[in-house]
Write an enzyme that holds these catalytic residues in place. Structure first.
Site, PDB file in Angstrom:
ATOM      1  N   ARG A  57       0.833  -1.209   0.000  1.00 19.11           N
ATOM      2  CA  ARG A  57       0.000   0.000   0.000  1.00 19.11           C
ATOM      3  C   ARG A  57       0.865   1.256   0.000  1.00 19.11           C
ATOM      4  O   ARG A  57       0.449   2.313  -0.466  1.00 19.11           O
ATOM      5  CB  ARG A  57      -0.943  -0.001   1.209  1.00 19.11           C
ATOM      6  CG  ARG A  57      -1.796   1.253   1.325  1.00 19.11           C
ATOM      7  CD  ARG A  57      -2.997   1.047   2.252  1.00 19.11           C
ATOM      8  NE  ARG A  57      -2.618   0.476   3.517  1.00 19.11           N
ATOM      9  CZ  ARG A  57      -2.147   1.172   4.567  1.00 19.11           C
ATOM     10  NH1 ARG A  57      -2.007   2.489   4.477  1.00 19.11           N
ATOM     11  NH2 ARG A  57      -1.846   0.563   5.694  1.00 19.11           N
ATOM     12  N   TYR A 110     -16.716  13.852 -16.627  1.00 21.02           N
ATOM     13  CA  TYR A 110     -17.160  12.462 -16.485  1.00 21.02           C
ATOM     14  C   TYR A 110     -18.183  12.397 -15.364  1.00 21.02           C
ATOM     15  O   TYR A 110     -18.059  13.060 -14.336  1.00 21.02           O
ATOM     16  CB  TYR A 110     -15.949  11.581 -16.196  1.00 21.02           C
ATOM     17  CG  TYR A 110     -16.308  10.184 -15.745  1.00 21.02           C
ATOM     18  CD1 TYR A 110     -17.140   9.373 -16.514  1.00 21.02           C
ATOM     19  CD2 TYR A 110     -15.818   9.678 -14.550  1.00 21.02           C
ATOM     20  CE1 TYR A 110     -17.483   8.097 -16.093  1.00 21.02           C
ATOM     21  CE2 TYR A 110     -16.136   8.406 -14.129  1.00 21.02           C
ATOM     22  CZ  TYR A 110     -16.973   7.620 -14.899  1.00 21.02           C
ATOM     23  OH  TYR A 110     -17.308   6.365 -14.470  1.00 21.02           O
ATOM     24  N   ASP A 182      -7.334  16.311 -16.344  1.00 15.98           N
ATOM     25  CA  ASP A 182      -7.558  14.907 -16.666  1.00 15.98           C
ATOM     26  C   ASP A 182      -7.175  14.720 -18.132  1.00 15.98           C
ATOM     27  O   ASP A 182      -7.837  15.221 -19.032  1.00 15.98           O
ATOM     28  CB  ASP A 182      -9.026  14.552 -16.434  1.00 15.98           C
ATOM     29  CG  ASP A 182      -9.323  13.070 -16.659  1.00 15.98           C
ATOM     30  OD1 ASP A 182      -8.567  12.410 -17.395  1.00 15.98           O
ATOM     31  OD2 ASP A 182     -10.334  12.585 -16.106  1.00 15.98           O
ATOM     32  N   LYS A 207      -8.078   3.172 -19.323  1.00 16.53           N
ATOM     33  CA  LYS A 207      -8.388   3.454 -20.717  1.00 16.53           C
ATOM     34  C   LYS A 207      -7.165   3.212 -21.617  1.00 16.53           C
ATOM     35  O   LYS A 207      -6.668   2.101 -21.704  1.00 16.53           O
ATOM     36  CB  LYS A 207      -8.924   4.869 -20.836  1.00 16.53           C
ATOM     37  CG  LYS A 207     -10.007   5.227 -19.806  1.00 16.53           C
ATOM     38  CD  LYS A 207     -11.190   4.287 -19.806  1.00 16.53           C
ATOM     39  CE  LYS A 207     -12.397   4.815 -19.034  1.00 16.53           C
ATOM     40  NZ  LYS A 207     -12.224   4.913 -17.591  1.00 16.53           N
TER      41      LYS A 207
END
Length: 401
Positions: A57, A110, A182, A207
């Site tokens: 993590r 989005y 973005d 993506k």
């Protein structure tokens, strides 16, 4: 800075793999934790006095390879990989905003980014103003004494409006705001926000960076100071960190990013021109078309227009639904950047968190259709569109060779 072309950087990254067994492909470090040689070493690593891994993590060699590669592609000092694209959005915002702060965001985003900004941030005392980022006066008027950040997508999902990054960078610097872009739709191969003074660049790595539809992930790039802050606060304590296996898959996907992006762009341009000429299509939103307001950015801010097209067909909502349902090759699915061509209806799918009034303000009509152009032969994609138009009573066949 690397001496190699960005296409080469996609394959090799900033550091050549040095596997002790000579493996060409970097190994996958599928481990949750790392052992220490002794208690003193463990204490030194936790204190930050000695480099090394502690717990996945907090960092992992496979994740580090991905972060270094994407940071280099975006011309940034560092990067932080996240579990999802929304993990990248939330890490970019929550790491720097506190109760009483103000965020200026684009009116079209989005759907889940919009929902996060409009529904969740206000619960924590963070004010958000949505503006048309193509309008400089509206942008400047939205800035308040407590403004701390500007957040934009460009091109915007799904309207494909293009935002002037030089303007965003200049306004942010003028008011000492953190600027966040973005860059998912174009990737660092087609657009480099860092050139325009943008502070933080993020991606849904799900993506194009991955490109194979088998991962959900995100990544945030920026200065070492900003990325260290993100890693040691939101990512460490909220925990939206990427798994090593997903990082490994994206590292693999990046090797073909350059050739995939070239094909996506070539095919999308052809299909956009086909759609613009079709009598049953009322509007096509694609910056590669001269009719699009964003066309002026091609060749400077944007090397090409990318692989996503939005368009509206004439007729009723039922016609639009029948058109999408008639697809045989193109897949009815959300997401983008995959090898497969994906088609979807934003108003009822990806942007359903908007109310009808909010969608209208953002320019997302009920009849808008979004097409993520894949890697299939472009004639096969056009043939599929043709047969779908035929189902709703229109035939307009163009075959490109």
């Amino acid at each position: 800075m690397s001496k190699h072309h960005i296409n080469t950087q996609c394959i090799h990254g900033p550091q050549k793999a040095n596997d002790p067994h000579g493996a060409l492909t970097s190994p996958l470090y599928q481990t949750s934790t790392f052992h220490f040689e002794n208690a003193a070493q463990g204490a030194a690593r936790f204190a930050g006095d000695e480099p090394g891994y502690i717990y996945t993590r907090l960092g992992n060699p496979t994740t580090t390879e991905l972060e270094q590669k994407v940071a280099q592609l975006e011309s940034c000092e560092a990067a932080a990989a996240t579990a999802t694209g929304m993990g990248a959005v939330s890490a970019s915002v929550l790491s720097f905003l506190s109760q009483g702060d103000h965020l200026v965001a684009s009116s079209a985003l989005y759907g889940c980014t919009f929902a996060f900004f409009s529904h969740m941030l206000p619960r924590w005392g963070i004010e958000v103003t949505f503006v048309d980022m193509t309008n400089e006066d509206e942008l400047r008027a939205a800035i308040k004494p407590n403004s701390k950040m500007i957040f934009v997508e460009t091109p915007i999902n799904p309207t494909m409006a293009v935002i002037d990054l030089a303007l965003i960078g200049a306004v942010a610097k003028e008011h000492s705001l953190i600027s966040v872009v973005d860059n998912t739709f174009l990737t660092p191969l087609l657009q480099s926000p860092k050139k325009y003074g943008i502070d933080i660049i993020m991606h849904s790595a799900t993506k194009y960076l991955n490109g194979h539809g088998d991962v959900v992930a995100g990544i945030v790039c920026g200065s070492l100071e900003h990325i260290t802050h993100i890693k040691m606060t939101v990512l460490k304590d909220i925990g939206a960190t990427i798994s090593p296996h997903d990082a490994w898959l994206i590292n693999r996907g990046l090797k073909t990013l350059a050739i995939r992006i070239e094909r996506h762009c070539q095919s999308a341009q052809t299909i956009a021109e086909y759609l613009e000429a079709h009598p049953q299509v009322s509007t096509v939103y694609y910056p590669g078309l001269k009719s699009h307001p964003g066309y002026k950015f091609i060749g400077n801010q944007m090397k090409a227009a990318g692989g996503v097209i939005a368009f509206e067909i004439k007729g009723t909502l039922q016609d639009g639904a029948q058109f999408i349902d008639s697809m045989k090759l193109c897949t009815l699915a959300v997401s983008l950047g995959d090898a497969e061509t994906l088609i979807q209806h934003p108003a009822s799918m990806t942007h359903s968190p908007y109310t009808p009034e909010e969608r209208a303000a953002a320019g997302i009509s009920d009849g808008l259709i979004r097409l993520s152009v894949g890697l299939e032969d472009v004639n096969d994609i056009i043939s599929d569109l043709n047969q779908a138009f035929t189902k709703i009573g229109w035939l307009y066949l163009i075959v490109y060779t």
